[in-house]
Design an enzyme around this catalytic site. Structure first.
Site, PDB file in Angstrom:
ATOM      1  N   ASN A  30      25.559  58.995  42.715  1.00 49.16           N
ATOM      2  CA  ASN A  30      24.966  59.555  41.562  1.00 49.16           C
ATOM      3  C   ASN A  30      25.534  61.230  41.535  1.00 49.16           C
ATOM      4  OD1 ASN A  30      23.457  60.523  43.256  1.00 49.16           O
ATOM      5  ND2 ASN A  30      21.402  60.305  42.344  1.00 49.16           N
ATOM      6  N   TYR A  41      17.591  64.252  54.898  1.00 45.25           N
ATOM      7  CA  TYR A  41      16.871  63.322  53.579  1.00 45.25           C
ATOM      8  C   TYR A  41      15.565  62.705  54.504  1.00 45.25           C
ATOM      9  CZ  TYR A  41      20.226  62.820  49.892  1.00 45.25           C
ATOM     10  OH  TYR A  41      21.139  62.751  48.831  1.00 45.25           O
ATOM     11  N   HIS A  98      23.397  66.009  44.191  1.00 47.09           N
ATOM     12  CA  HIS A  98      21.838  66.167  44.766  1.00 47.09           C
ATOM     13  C   HIS A  98      21.330  67.623  44.278  1.00 47.09           C
ATOM     14  CE1 HIS A  98      18.234  66.207  47.296  1.00 47.09           C
ATOM     15  NE2 HIS A  98      18.711  67.455  47.566  1.00 47.09           N
ATOM     16  N   LYS A 106      28.150  65.065  45.856  1.00 46.30           N
ATOM     17  CA  LYS A 106      28.341  63.994  46.816  1.00 46.30           C
ATOM     18  C   LYS A 106      29.785  63.469  46.894  1.00 46.30           C
ATOM     19  CE  LYS A 106      23.484  62.545  46.242  1.00 46.30           C
ATOM     20  NZ  LYS A 106      22.742  61.472  45.949  1.00 46.30           N
ATOM     21  N   GLU A 156      16.295  73.208  52.266  1.00 46.11           N
ATOM     22  CA  GLU A 156      17.680  72.938  52.141  1.00 46.11           C
ATOM     23  C   GLU A 156      18.428  73.845  51.999  1.00 46.11           C
ATOM     24  OE1 GLU A 156      15.956  68.879  49.336  1.00 46.11           O
ATOM     25  OE2 GLU A 156      17.536  70.346  48.654  1.00 46.11           O
TER      26      GLU A 156
HETATM   27  P1  CMP Z   1      19.032  62.276  45.774  1.00 50.54           P
HETATM   28  O1  CMP Z   1      18.792  63.371  44.597  1.00 50.54           O
HETATM   29  O2  CMP Z   1      20.268  63.008  46.445  1.00 50.54           O
HETATM   30  O3  CMP Z   1      17.869  62.162  46.375  1.00 50.54           O
HETATM   31  C1  CMP Z   1      17.629  60.901  47.213  1.00 50.54           C
HETATM   32  C2  CMP Z   1      18.704  59.921  46.762  1.00 50.54           C
HETATM   33  O4  CMP Z   1      18.313  58.489  47.148  1.00 50.54           O
HETATM   34  C3  CMP Z   1      18.778  60.050  45.244  1.00 50.54           C
HETATM   35  O5  CMP Z   1      19.336  61.114  44.869  1.00 50.54           O
HETATM   36  C4  CMP Z   1      19.879  58.685  45.190  1.00 50.54           C
HETATM   37  O6  CMP Z   1      21.016  58.705  45.100  1.00 50.54           O
HETATM   38  C5  CMP Z   1      19.069  57.685  46.221  1.00 50.54           C
HETATM   39  N1  CMP Z   1      18.534  56.484  45.887  1.00 50.54           N
HETATM   40  C6  CMP Z   1      19.184  55.285  46.311  1.00 50.54           C
HETATM   41  N2  CMP Z   1      18.094  54.396  45.772  1.00 50.54           N
HETATM   42  C7  CMP Z   1      16.914  55.006  45.246  1.00 50.54           C
HETATM   43  C8  CMP Z   1      15.760  54.660  44.738  1.00 50.54           C
HETATM   44  N3  CMP Z   1      15.433  53.446  44.456  1.00 50.54           N
HETATM   45  N4  CMP Z   1      14.906  55.736  43.966  1.00 50.54           N
HETATM   46  C9  CMP Z   1      15.434  56.992  44.316  1.00 50.54           C
HETATM   47  N5  CMP Z   1      16.500  57.275  44.788  1.00 50.54           N
HETATM   48  C10 CMP Z   1      17.372  56.275  45.318  1.00 50.54           C
END
Ligand code: CMP
Length: 136
Positions: free
Chosen positions: A115, A52, A118, A12, A129
């Site tokens: 984070n 998403y 993904h 990311k 995806e």
């Molecule tokens: P990702 O695995 O990319 O999938 C969706 C993303 O939403 C997740 O990682 C997080 O970075 C983001 N996100 C933000 N807030 C939340 C939340 N409360 N719970 C889960 N994902 C979240």
């Protein structure tokens, strides 16, 4: 039962911005993943919204799509035995605060939004995806 699977990984914007893509790719390779395809791209917000879409009803959807389109990302097609599960284990919990030692998100994640990576959460979503980013 173990089987060869392919999964999608995204490094990311927060990680690419900090030049961590090389170290993260190293972690995949040393954990038995083969990088079958990869490209560094920047997507626009409407593409992030499509990617998403499963999260469109969530309160964090708008911020999430703004963030994913905010800078370059590295998308990869990864392959190994049980790739879906192995990738999820290597990434660690969604929130870096809860991620286990030795995981990518523990090491590099800044917050639940930033984070660093993904990964697809199922074989079905991996195929969707991978098609999204790599369909010719
Ligand atoms: P990702 O695995 O990319 O999938 C969706 C993303 O939403 C997740 O990682 C997080 O970075 C983001 N996100 C933000 N807030 C939340 C939340 N409360 N719970 C889960 N994902 C979240």
């Amino acid at each position: 039962m173990s089987k060869i699977e392919q999964t999608l990984s995204i490094i990311k914007p927060d990680a690419v911005e900090r030049n961590l893509d090389g170290q993260i790719k190293e972690m995949f390779v040393s954990n038995g993943f083969r990088i079958i395809k990869e490209k560094k791209i920047q997507i626009d917000k409407s593409e992030a919204e499509k990617f998403y879409k499963v999260h469109e009803t969530k309160p964090f959807y708008n911020e999430l799509c703004t963030y994913l389109s905010s800078g370059p990302i590295v998308v990869m097609k990864l392959e190994r035995e049980n790739a879906i599960l192995a990738n999820r284990k290597l990434m660690g919990s969604t929130n870096p605060k809860d991620a286990e030692e030795g995981t990518i998100r523990k090491k590099f994640g800044l917050s639940i939004d930033k984070n660093s990576v993904h990964g697809s959460d199922s074989l079905e979503n991996a195929n969707i995806e991978l098609d999204f980013f790599f369909k010719i």
